[in-house]
Design a protein around this motif. Structure first.
Motif, PDB file in Angstrom:
ATOM      1  N   ILE A 201       0.823  -1.208   0.000  1.00 40.23           N
ATOM      2  CA  ILE A 201       0.000   0.000   0.000  1.00 40.23           C
ATOM      3  C   ILE A 201       0.860   1.262   0.000  1.00 40.23           C
ATOM      4  CG2 ILE A 201      -1.681   1.342   1.316  1.00 40.23           C
ATOM      5  CD1 ILE A 201      -3.125  -1.188   1.947  1.00 40.23           C
ATOM      6  N   VAL A 202       0.591   2.090  -1.006  1.00 44.90           N
ATOM      7  CA  VAL A 202       1.263   3.370  -1.218  1.00 44.90           C
ATOM      8  C   VAL A 202       0.231   4.462  -0.949  1.00 44.90           C
ATOM      9  CG1 VAL A 202       2.353   4.847  -2.955  1.00 44.90           C
ATOM     10  CG2 VAL A 202       2.803   2.370  -2.947  1.00 44.90           C
ATOM     11  N   LEU A 203       0.586   5.441  -0.113  1.00 44.11           N
ATOM     12  CA  LEU A 203      -0.380   6.453   0.330  1.00 44.11           C
ATOM     13  C   LEU A 203      -0.082   7.830  -0.245  1.00 44.11           C
ATOM     14  CD1 LEU A 203      -2.744   7.347   2.231  1.00 44.11           C
ATOM     15  CD2 LEU A 203      -1.012   7.694   4.006  1.00 44.11           C
ATOM     16  N   PHE A 204      -1.098   8.436  -0.847  1.00 42.31           N
ATOM     17  CA  PHE A 204      -1.102   9.866  -1.185  1.00 42.31           C
ATOM     18  C   PHE A 204      -2.134  10.504  -0.267  1.00 42.31           C
ATOM     19  CE2 PHE A 204      -2.773  13.636  -3.170  1.00 42.31           C
ATOM     20  CZ  PHE A 204      -1.690  14.240  -3.796  1.00 42.31           C
ATOM     21  N   PHE A 205      -1.716  11.482   0.542  1.00 45.34           N
ATOM     22  CA  PHE A 205      -2.587  11.996   1.591  1.00 45.34           C
ATOM     23  C   PHE A 205      -2.594  13.517   1.592  1.00 45.34           C
ATOM     24  CE2 PHE A 205      -3.764  13.262   5.871  1.00 45.34           C
ATOM     25  CZ  PHE A 205      -4.782  12.372   6.196  1.00 45.34           C
ATOM     26  N   LEU A 217       1.454  10.476  -9.897  1.00 44.16           N
ATOM     27  CA  LEU A 217       1.315   9.198  -9.194  1.00 44.16           C
ATOM     28  C   LEU A 217       0.331   8.276  -9.904  1.00 44.16           C
ATOM     29  CD1 LEU A 217       1.929   7.339  -6.841  1.00 44.16           C
ATOM     30  CD2 LEU A 217       0.225   8.573  -5.482  1.00 44.16           C
ATOM     31  N   ILE A 218      -0.765   8.822 -10.399  1.00 44.28           N
ATOM     32  CA  ILE A 218      -1.735   7.986 -11.113  1.00 44.28           C
ATOM     33  C   ILE A 218      -1.090   7.379 -12.353  1.00 44.28           C
ATOM     34  CG2 ILE A 218      -3.870   8.033 -12.456  1.00 44.28           C
ATOM     35  CD1 ILE A 218      -4.938  10.111 -10.446  1.00 44.28           C
ATOM     36  N   ILE A 232      -5.527   7.025  -2.292  1.00 44.22           N
ATOM     37  CA  ILE A 232      -5.597   8.475  -2.479  1.00 44.22           C
ATOM     38  C   ILE A 232      -6.618   9.003  -1.487  1.00 44.22           C
ATOM     39  CG2 ILE A 232      -6.087  10.345  -4.101  1.00 44.22           C
ATOM     40  CD1 ILE A 232      -5.444   8.271  -6.366  1.00 44.22           C
ATOM     41  N   ALA A 233      -6.156   9.734  -0.489  1.00 46.02           N
ATOM     42  CA  ALA A 233      -7.015  10.149   0.617  1.00 46.02           C
ATOM     43  C   ALA A 233      -6.884  11.651   0.851  1.00 46.02           C
ATOM     44  CB  ALA A 233      -6.664   9.387   1.890  1.00 46.02           C
ATOM     45  N   GLY A 234      -7.968  12.388   0.653  1.00 42.49           N
ATOM     46  CA  GLY A 234      -7.944  13.814   0.918  1.00 42.49           C
ATOM     47  C   GLY A 234      -9.054  14.537   0.191  1.00 42.49           C
ATOM     48  N   GLU A 235      -9.313  15.746   0.633  1.00 42.01           N
ATOM     49  CA  GLU A 235     -10.362  16.569   0.036  1.00 42.01           C
ATOM     50  C   GLU A 235      -9.842  17.251  -1.219  1.00 42.01           C
ATOM     51  OE1 GLU A 235     -13.338  20.278   1.302  1.00 42.01           O
ATOM     52  OE2 GLU A 235     -11.977  19.385   2.764  1.00 42.01           O
ATOM     53  N   MET A 236     -10.674  17.291  -2.254  1.00 39.86           N
ATOM     54  CA  MET A 236     -10.295  17.919  -3.508  1.00 39.86           C
ATOM     55  C   MET A 236     -10.557  19.410  -3.473  1.00 39.86           C
ATOM     56  SD  MET A 236      -9.117  17.467  -6.575  1.00 39.86           S
ATOM     57  CE  MET A 236      -8.787  18.784  -7.746  1.00 39.86           C
ATOM     58  N   TYR A 237      -9.541  20.191  -3.836  1.00 43.46           N
ATOM     59  CA  TYR A 237      -9.714  21.634  -4.027  1.00 43.46           C
ATOM     60  C   TYR A 237     -10.052  21.844  -5.497  1.00 43.46           C
ATOM     61  CZ  TYR A 237      -8.237  23.643   0.447  1.00 43.46           C
ATOM     62  OH  TYR A 237      -8.184  24.055   1.756  1.00 43.46           O
ATOM     63  N   GLY A 238     -11.341  21.903  -5.804  1.00 43.86           N
ATOM     64  CA  GLY A 238     -11.779  22.023  -7.184  1.00 43.86           C
ATOM     65  C   GLY A 238     -12.555  20.790  -7.608  1.00 43.86           C
ATOM     66  N   ASP A 239     -12.404  20.417  -8.876  1.00 43.62           N
ATOM     67  CA  ASP A 239     -13.174  19.315  -9.462  1.00 43.62           C
ATOM     68  C   ASP A 239     -12.268  18.101  -9.652  1.00 43.62           C
ATOM     69  OD1 ASP A 239     -14.864  17.657 -10.829  1.00 43.62           O
ATOM     70  OD2 ASP A 239     -15.449  19.152 -12.326  1.00 43.62           O
ATOM     71  N   ASN A 251      -5.828   3.280 -17.019  1.00 43.19           N
ATOM     72  CA  ASN A 251      -6.323   1.917 -16.734  1.00 43.19           C
ATOM     73  C   ASN A 251      -5.779   1.391 -15.401  1.00 43.19           C
ATOM     74  OD1 ASN A 251      -7.813  -0.412 -17.277  1.00 43.19           O
ATOM     75  ND2 ASN A 251      -6.081  -1.428 -18.295  1.00 43.19           N
ATOM     76  N   VAL A 252      -5.935   2.225 -14.345  1.00 45.65           N
ATOM     77  CA  VAL A 252      -5.394   1.856 -13.039  1.00 45.65           C
ATOM     78  C   VAL A 252      -6.457   1.847 -11.925  1.00 45.65           C
ATOM     79  CG1 VAL A 252      -3.050   2.622 -13.573  1.00 45.65           C
ATOM     80  CG2 VAL A 252      -4.686   4.243 -12.591  1.00 45.65           C
ATOM     81  N   ARG A 253      -7.696   1.883 -12.273  1.00 46.19           N
ATOM     82  CA  ARG A 253      -8.731   1.884 -11.227  1.00 46.19           C
ATOM     83  C   ARG A 253      -8.630   0.664 -10.331  1.00 46.19           C
ATOM     84  NH1 ARG A 253     -12.664   5.521 -10.768  1.00 46.19           N
ATOM     85  NH2 ARG A 253     -12.996   6.958 -12.512  1.00 46.19           N
ATOM     86  N   SER A 254      -8.228  -0.461 -10.893  1.00 43.56           N
ATOM     87  CA  SER A 254      -8.178  -1.700 -10.113  1.00 43.56           C
ATOM     88  C   SER A 254      -7.112  -1.651  -9.030  1.00 43.56           C
ATOM     89  CB  SER A 254      -7.927  -2.891 -11.034  1.00 43.56           C
ATOM     90  OG  SER A 254      -6.652  -2.775 -11.660  1.00 43.56           O
ATOM     91  N   ARG A 255      -6.105  -0.763  -9.172  1.00 40.27           N
ATOM     92  CA  ARG A 255      -5.058  -0.699  -8.154  1.00 40.27           C
ATOM     93  C   ARG A 255      -5.038   0.632  -7.419  1.00 40.27           C
ATOM     94  NH1 ARG A 255      -1.016  -1.063 -13.151  1.00 40.27           N
ATOM     95  NH2 ARG A 255      -2.717  -2.478 -13.701  1.00 40.27           N
ATOM     96  N   CYS A 256      -6.142   1.368  -7.458  1.00 45.60           N
ATOM     97  CA  CYS A 256      -6.271   2.621  -6.716  1.00 45.60           C
ATOM     98  C   CYS A 256      -7.527   2.581  -5.849  1.00 45.60           C
ATOM     99  CB  CYS A 256      -6.345   3.818  -7.658  1.00 45.60           C
ATOM    100  SG  CYS A 256      -4.811   4.140  -8.574  1.00 45.60           S
ATOM    101  N   LYS A 257      -7.411   3.026  -4.629  1.00 44.75           N
ATOM    102  CA  LYS A 257      -8.532   3.108  -3.699  1.00 44.75           C
ATOM    103  C   LYS A 257      -8.703   4.573  -3.330  1.00 44.75           C
ATOM    104  CE  LYS A 257     -11.516   1.278  -0.673  1.00 44.75           C
ATOM    105  NZ  LYS A 257     -12.728   0.543  -1.069  1.00 44.75           N
TER     106      LYS A 257
END
Length: 376
Positions: A201-205, A217-218, A232-239, A251-257
């Motif tokens: 598990i790799v964390l972007f916070f 990273l994506i 990927i954990a955090g509030e988005m500033y924007g859209d 094509n990385v949805r399967s390995r991103c939470k």
């Protein structure tokens, strides 16, 4: 000593408020301290997040702060100054992180200086990540209304010297955020968050903004195998829509939470206990509070070589530094981290360095700076 602390406090939330609460608690151990904050911090136009305020589910340190300053109402600047003057502080401490705050904070600081109060500003950034016309003039206005400064990275130190070569300052790194409590077991953390137990598990916070390089990273995730899980954990500033599209394009949805929301303090231990490394692929930076959250949990960091990140993360000792913004290079560094089993030695090194990032040491640096200003 009587210390007035004017910045973001409860009922506002976020990293600035957390920093201020921790430093306030350290000051109050030995001094008489009064907290002052905003009636309005940002107008809605300048705040693309969900809310600036704590919610009933947030776990916060509710510092009792007087709400006195409206950043876009100049009449409030003088009212706020009078409120602070009534406290009769020896020292005014403020935090500065974007030019938008220069008129309000600078006006209050200028009025208190005329009455003999010494003013010290803690500088997160001087040059903003996303510049706007007039920023440089606002920065100069603010700096000239302070007696001293705390630069939390060498990048900010260099910027300060360019604006104000004669500035009196101290260089002191961001303390470790230690108010989140202890780590929990990886298994418990992953169960709480619904994360796989058998993945790397790799964390972007943290708050998601363009300069933080989530797109890198994506794209890097496309060069990692299915044994990896990028959280990927955090509030988005924007859209967030552009990142949704990129997840499909790569094509990385399967390995991103995804946890695209504000992460309450009570949840933080789970994310940093579940992860095996925290990744900061920033495109620009001065310093980062996220590094100091990770270090609180002895979690190593992989970061790009921008701003002060390489000062905070010691390459091959407490993490790895990426010298480029290429996704494939980031993927290689992530794979190297796991292939060489660097988690354990890096975590040991972090534990040995905790004393260098204490709130007591940070507070003492400010007080020593104040003494030198008085003697000048």
């Amino acid at each position: 000593m009587r210390i007035a602390y004017l910045s973001t406090f409860y009922p506002f939330r976020g990293g600035i408020a957390q920093f201020n609460a921790s430093l306030f608690r350290e000051f109050e151990k030995r001094h008489e301290v009064a907290a002052f904050t905003f009636t309005r911090q940002y107008p809605d136009l300048l705040f693309p997040g969900a809310t600036q305020y704590v919610t009933p589910s947030d776990r916060v340190d509710a510092i009792p702060a007087a709400q006195v300053l409206d950043t876009i109402n100049p009449l409030s600047y003088f009212k706020a100054a009078r409120a602070l003057e009534a406290f009769k502080p020896d020292l005014l401490v403020m935090k500065f992180w974007m030019p938008f705050f220069a008129p309000s904070l600078g006006t209050v600081a200028g009025r208190l200086r005329k009455r003999g109060t010494r003013v010290v500003a803690i500088l997160d950034n001087l040059i903003p990540h996303e510049r706007r016309p007039g920023d440089l003039a606002l920065i100069r206005y603010f700096l000239r209304r302070n007696d001293g400064f705390v630069a939390m990275s060498e990048t900010v130190e260099r910027d300060l010297k360019q604006f104000l070569p004669e500035a009196q300052y101290v260089l002191k790194p961001h303390p470790i955020y230690d108010h989140f409590g202890s780590a929990i077991s990886s298994a418990e953390a992953r169960a709480k968050l619904g994360l796989p137990r058998d993945k790397r598990i790799v964390l972007f916070f943290g708050f998601i903004r363009d300069y933080k390089g989530l797109d890198t990273l994506i794209r890097a995730a496309a060069h990692l195998s299915e044994e990896y899980c990028v959280v990927i954990a955090g509030e988005m500033y924007g859209d967030f829509a552009k990142y949704e599209a990129l997840l499909d394009e790569a094509n990385v949805r399967s390995r991103c939470k995804l946890f695209i929301r504000y992460i309450d303090d009570a949840e933080v231990p789970a994310f940093f206990s579940a992860a095996e490394v925290c990744v900061l692929p920033y495109k620009s930076a001065t310093q980062s509070g996220i590094v100091q959250i990770a270090f609180n949990f002895d979690l190593p960091v992989i970061a790009t070589d921008v701003g002060g990140l390489a000062e905070m993360v010691e390459d091959n000792l407490t993490g790895l530094i990426l010298r480029t913004h290429e996704p494939q290079a980031l993927a290689r560094l992530i794979r190297k981290y796991f292939a060489e089993n660097l988690r354990e030695p890096f975590s040991r090194n972090l534990a040995q360095r905790r004393h260098s990032f204490s709130w007591a040491g940070f507070a003492e640096a400010i007080l020593s700076l104040h003494e030198s200003i008085v003697r000048r």
